[in-house]
Every structure is written in structure tokens, then in C-alpha cells.
Scaffold this motif. Structure first.
Motif, PDB file in Angstrom:
ATOM      1  N   THR A 129      -7.343  -3.267  -1.873  1.00  0.00           N
ATOM      2  CA  THR A 129      -6.191  -3.653  -1.380  1.00  0.00           C
ATOM      3  C   THR A 129      -6.497  -4.926  -0.937  1.00  0.00           C
ATOM      4  O   THR A 129      -7.622  -5.536  -0.720  1.00  0.00           O
ATOM      5  CB  THR A 129      -5.664  -2.830  -0.365  1.00  0.00           C
ATOM      6  OG1 THR A 129      -4.215  -3.336   0.114  1.00  0.00           O
ATOM      7  CG2 THR A 129      -6.290  -2.774   0.842  1.00  0.00           C
TER       8      THR A 129
ATOM      9  N   ARG B  83      -5.979  -7.518   2.343  1.00  0.00           N
ATOM     10  CA  ARG B  83      -5.920  -7.586   3.799  1.00  0.00           C
ATOM     11  C   ARG B  83      -5.251  -8.519   4.426  1.00  0.00           C
ATOM     12  O   ARG B  83      -5.722  -9.853   3.962  1.00  0.00           O
ATOM     13  CB  ARG B  83      -7.168  -7.140   4.432  1.00  0.00           C
ATOM     14  CG  ARG B  83      -7.117  -7.055   5.858  1.00  0.00           C
ATOM     15  CD  ARG B  83      -8.633  -6.858   6.322  1.00  0.00           C
ATOM     16  NE  ARG B  83      -9.443  -5.721   5.952  1.00  0.00           N
ATOM     17  CZ  ARG B  83     -10.790  -5.778   5.368  1.00  0.00           C
ATOM     18  NH1 ARG B  83     -11.323  -6.684   5.449  1.00  0.00           N
ATOM     19  NH2 ARG B  83     -10.991  -4.599   4.873  1.00  0.00           N
TER      20      ARG B  83
ATOM     21  N   ALA C 262     -10.075  -6.521  -0.154  1.00  0.00           N
ATOM     22  CA  ALA C 262     -10.785  -5.275   0.452  1.00  0.00           C
ATOM     23  C   ALA C 262     -11.052  -4.356  -0.802  1.00  0.00           C
ATOM     24  O   ALA C 262     -10.498  -3.480  -1.023  1.00  0.00           O
ATOM     25  CB  ALA C 262     -10.326  -4.567   1.406  1.00  0.00           C
TER      26      ALA C 262
ATOM     27  N   ASP D 294       0.786  -1.245  -0.110  1.00  0.00           N
ATOM     28  CA  ASP D 294      -0.198   0.206  -0.210  1.00  0.00           C
ATOM     29  C   ASP D 294       0.956   1.263   0.105  1.00  0.00           C
ATOM     30  O   ASP D 294       0.469   2.380  -0.487  1.00  0.00           O
ATOM     31  CB  ASP D 294      -0.827   0.119   1.204  1.00  0.00           C
ATOM     32  CG  ASP D 294      -1.970  -1.089   1.046  1.00  0.00           C
ATOM     33  OD1 ASP D 294      -2.270  -1.645  -0.137  1.00  0.00           O
ATOM     34  OD2 ASP D 294      -2.898  -1.264   2.094  1.00  0.00           O
TER      35      ASP D 294
ATOM     36  N   ASP E 223      -1.625  -5.144   1.744  1.00  0.00           N
ATOM     37  CA  ASP E 223      -1.751  -4.971   3.326  1.00  0.00           C
ATOM     38  C   ASP E 223      -2.586  -4.609   3.992  1.00  0.00           C
ATOM     39  O   ASP E 223      -2.988  -4.878   5.229  1.00  0.00           O
ATOM     40  CB  ASP E 223      -0.289  -3.907   3.491  1.00  0.00           C
ATOM     41  CG  ASP E 223       0.968  -4.683   3.248  1.00  0.00           C
ATOM     42  OD1 ASP E 223       1.232  -6.083   3.328  1.00  0.00           O
ATOM     43  OD2 ASP E 223       1.957  -3.875   3.299  1.00  0.00           O
ATOM     44  N   ASP E 224      -3.443  -3.472   3.222  1.00  0.00           N
ATOM     45  CA  ASP E 224      -4.549  -2.762   4.158  1.00  0.00           C
ATOM     46  C   ASP E 224      -3.985  -2.051   5.231  1.00  0.00           C
ATOM     47  O   ASP E 224      -4.608  -2.107   6.526  1.00  0.00           O
ATOM     48  CB  ASP E 224      -5.766  -3.807   4.396  1.00  0.00           C
ATOM     49  CG  ASP E 224      -7.114  -2.931   4.517  1.00  0.00           C
ATOM     50  OD1 ASP E 224      -7.159  -1.761   4.174  1.00  0.00           O
ATOM     51  OD2 ASP E 224      -7.929  -3.446   5.425  1.00  0.00           O
TER      52      ASP E 224
ATOM     53  N   ASP F 130      -4.100 -10.899   7.662  1.00  0.00           N
ATOM     54  CA  ASP F 130      -4.544 -10.758   9.065  1.00  0.00           C
ATOM     55  C   ASP F 130      -3.236 -11.281   9.843  1.00  0.00           C
ATOM     56  O   ASP F 130      -2.695 -12.051  10.191  1.00  0.00           O
ATOM     57  CB  ASP F 130      -5.282 -12.111   9.146  1.00  0.00           C
ATOM     58  CG  ASP F 130      -5.960 -12.110  10.557  1.00  0.00           C
ATOM     59  OD1 ASP F 130      -5.499 -11.572  11.576  1.00  0.00           O
ATOM     60  OD2 ASP F 130      -6.843 -13.236  10.670  1.00  0.00           O
TER      61      ASP F 130
END
Length: 334
Positions: free
Chosen positions: A281, A283, A317, A240, A267-268, A285
Motif C-alpha cells: 500500500t 503510506r 510500503a 485500503d 492509506d496503510d 503521513d
């Protein structure tokens, strides 16, 4: 301990058994030892006990780059998961993942009597050391190449990249570029491989690609080059922070997002949903990666192998930075 033994009228081995919670001590003897401990204000030497029983309640964490969102978040998640599991985490952060620096960091933790180590590794140098070194304590590699160690956890980078590319293909894009991370990083190679694999599965040729450096400046430089190629209608960016720089470059070049070019990051980061336009993006965890690293390490320390999954699946996302080709762009008011 010798003073306690003299006052209680027992051997120093009996004092050691009481201090370490040995079950086969007569109640009267245990009481005399405990009274002597209280009278003398005795406190066990934690380092000596750790050396004697091979237990310190402490784990080491080595992080190779806390300036980047992924490694920094994994490090924090590992420390939080360690605390929840009853361990104290001792963290060593190094600026460069060279063999010498990593070796010094690991040696420092071993000398501090840690029970095990989590290596938050993102570079080939770190993973090579993890693969080749004969460590005196259990070692878990987090956030890297899962083939580097039999005890590793991480995010399925390949599937995350495929999901990002598949999203763009599903919107109708056929000329999809890629801005990779430094290809000396396993995550960067895996994301590039996922981009290539999904394009191949759809029968599409790869668009232009540029190797970045994980920074907004690197993304900006790649964005200026891609902005000059009107046939490129979408870009998958390997993180990102580079996507932030790329969005700026496209605006400067008069290319609308997502009207002229759709952009997907990875990455988010917390800012991703507040960019203009908000960034689509992948996401990761990171909390689960940290928790799984501690679970796997705990299993190694207790002799009870952890059978759970070593890879977590990232989730796309979708936001306003991606749309079908020709969709009106988000305009910034002057």
C-alpha cells in the motif's frame, strides 16, 4: 470588573489593563487591583474578552467524514497538534459535506469566537465553499485539493499513485486495472490521474477501471468484475478498505494473490500488514498533515507566514500482495 475597580479605587479601564497583562501599570496599582480580584473572587468573562481582544486560544475543526480512515486520522492529528501548540480545539463533525451543512458548522464555530478554522475537506462541495466564502477568521484546508485555497496542506496524492503504479510496472505487469474512489473527491481524481500518468510514461494502455465508494463492499463488487478478466494481472485500488473487499472477491473467484493478480492499496490502515496476504500500500503521513495545518494556521494568526512545504510525500510500503506475474499465491488453509 466594576466591583473590582471600586474596591481598588481605580478605573475599570485600569482593571482591564491589569487583567490583560498590560506592561505599563505602576506596581502599587497592580497590587491593589490583584488584591481586589482575590478578595472578590473575580473571574474574567472569557467570551467577552475574546470579543474584545480577538483572542480566545481556541481553533475550530470541521471534519466532513470521520467514518473514513484518512479524514478521521487527519482530524485527530489536527486536534493533537493544536493542543501541543497551546490551542483548544473545538470540533464539529458533519455527516454530509453539503454547502448548507458546512455553512452551519462554520457559522457555529465563528459564533464560538474561534481564532481560526481547519477544514478537513475531502469532497468538492467542501472545497468549493472554502474557495468561495469570505470567512471572518483564517481558514486552512487540510487533506484536499491544494488549489482550493492559498492556505492548504495535504499529501501528494498524484505522486503516491504514480509510485504504486510504478511498483507494479517494475514487477513486470502490463495490464493494470484501477478501482477509484468516488470521482467527486479530489483525492480520488488525483490518484486516478497518477495511475494514468505512470502508465502513459511507460507506454502502457490503461487497464479496466471501476469507480468505487471507499468501502469494502465497493471494492468487493469491483473485484468480482475484475476477477472475470484473466488478462488483468494487477490492480491499483484507491484506498485500503476497498482493497480488503477486492482481496475477498478474488479469493472467492479462485484468483490467487499475488500469483494471478497483484494488489496495491492506498492509506496503510493499521490492518494492512495483517491481511492474508499482507497488503502492499501507499503510506500517508497523516500526523504531518495535522501538524502542518496548525503551523500554517498559527502563522496566519500571528502574521508570520509559514514558508514550509504544503505537500507531504507518501511512501510505498511493499508487502506480499504484489509480485511478478506468475509468482505462487498465498494460500489460505482450510
Amino acid at each position: 470588573m466594576a466591583d473590582v475597580a471600586r474596591l481598588a479605587g481605580v478605573s475599570h479601564q485600569t482593571v482591564s489593563r491589569v487583567v490583560n497583562g498590560h506592561p505599563h501599570i505602576r506596581p502599587a496599582t497592580r497590587s491593589r487591583v490583584e488584591d481586589a480580584i482575590a478578595a472578590l473572587g473575580y473571574r474574567p468573562n472569557g467570551v467577552a474578552r475574546a470579543l474584545a481582544v480577538r483572542r480566545s486560544g481556541t481553533i475550530g475543526v470541521v471534519s466532513t467524514d470521520t467514518a473514513l480512515h484518512g479524514p478521521a486520522t487527519v482530524q485527530r492529528s489536527v486536534e493533537e497538534a493544536a493542543a501541543r501548540a497551546g490551542y483548544v480545539a473545538t470540533t464539529v463533525t458533519i455527516r454530509e459535506a453539503t454547502t448548507d451543512e458546512l455553512g452551519r458548522a462554520l457559522d457555529r464555530l465563528v459564533r464560538a469566537t474561534v481564532e481560526g478554522i481547519v477544514l478537513v475537506a475531502g469532497s468538492d462541495a467542501a472545497l468549493l465553499l472554502a474557495r468561495s466564502a469570505d470567512f471572518p477568521v483564517p481558514l486552512v484546508v487540510a487533506q484536499g485539493d491544494l488549489t482550493a485555497s492559498g492556505s492548504a496542506v495535504g499529501v501528494d496524492q498524484l505522486q503516491g499513485a504514480r509510485a504504486a503504479t510504478r511498483h507494479l510496472i517494475g514487477l513486470g505487469h502490463t495490464r493494470i486495472a484501477h478501482v477509484s474512489g468516488p470521482l467527486g473527491w479530489p483525492e480520488a481524481r488525483a490518484r486516478r490521474e497518477g495511475w494514468l500518468g505512470e502508465l502513459a510514461a511507460a507506454g502502457l494502455d490503461p487497464g479496466p477501471e471501476h469507480e468505487g465508494d471507499w468501502t469494502p463492499a465497493g471494492g468487493h463488487a469491483a473485484g468480482l468484475l475484475l476477477a472475470a478478466q484473466p488478462d488483468v494481472t494487477a490492480v491499483f485500488v484507491a484506498n485500503d478498505h476497498m482493497a480488503v473487499g477486492l482481496l475477498r472477491a478474488l479469493v472467492e473467484a479462485g484468483r490467487g494473490v499475488p500469483g494471478d493478480v497483484s494488489v496495491v492499496g492506498f492509506d496503510d490502515i493499521p490492518e494492512a500488514g495483517y491481511l492474508l496476504p499482507p497488503l502492499t500500500t501507499v503510506r500517508q503521513d497523516f500526523a504531518t498533515v495535522g501538524r502542518r495545518a496548525i503551523e500554517v494556521l498559527h502563522g496566519m494568526l500571528t502574521g508570520v507566514p509559514d514558508p514550509g512545504p504544503r505537500l507531504t510525500t507518501p511512501v510505498l510500503a511493499p508487502r506480499a500482495s504484489t509480485a511478478a506475474p506468475g509468482t505462487p499465491a498465498v494460500r489460505v488453509a482450510s
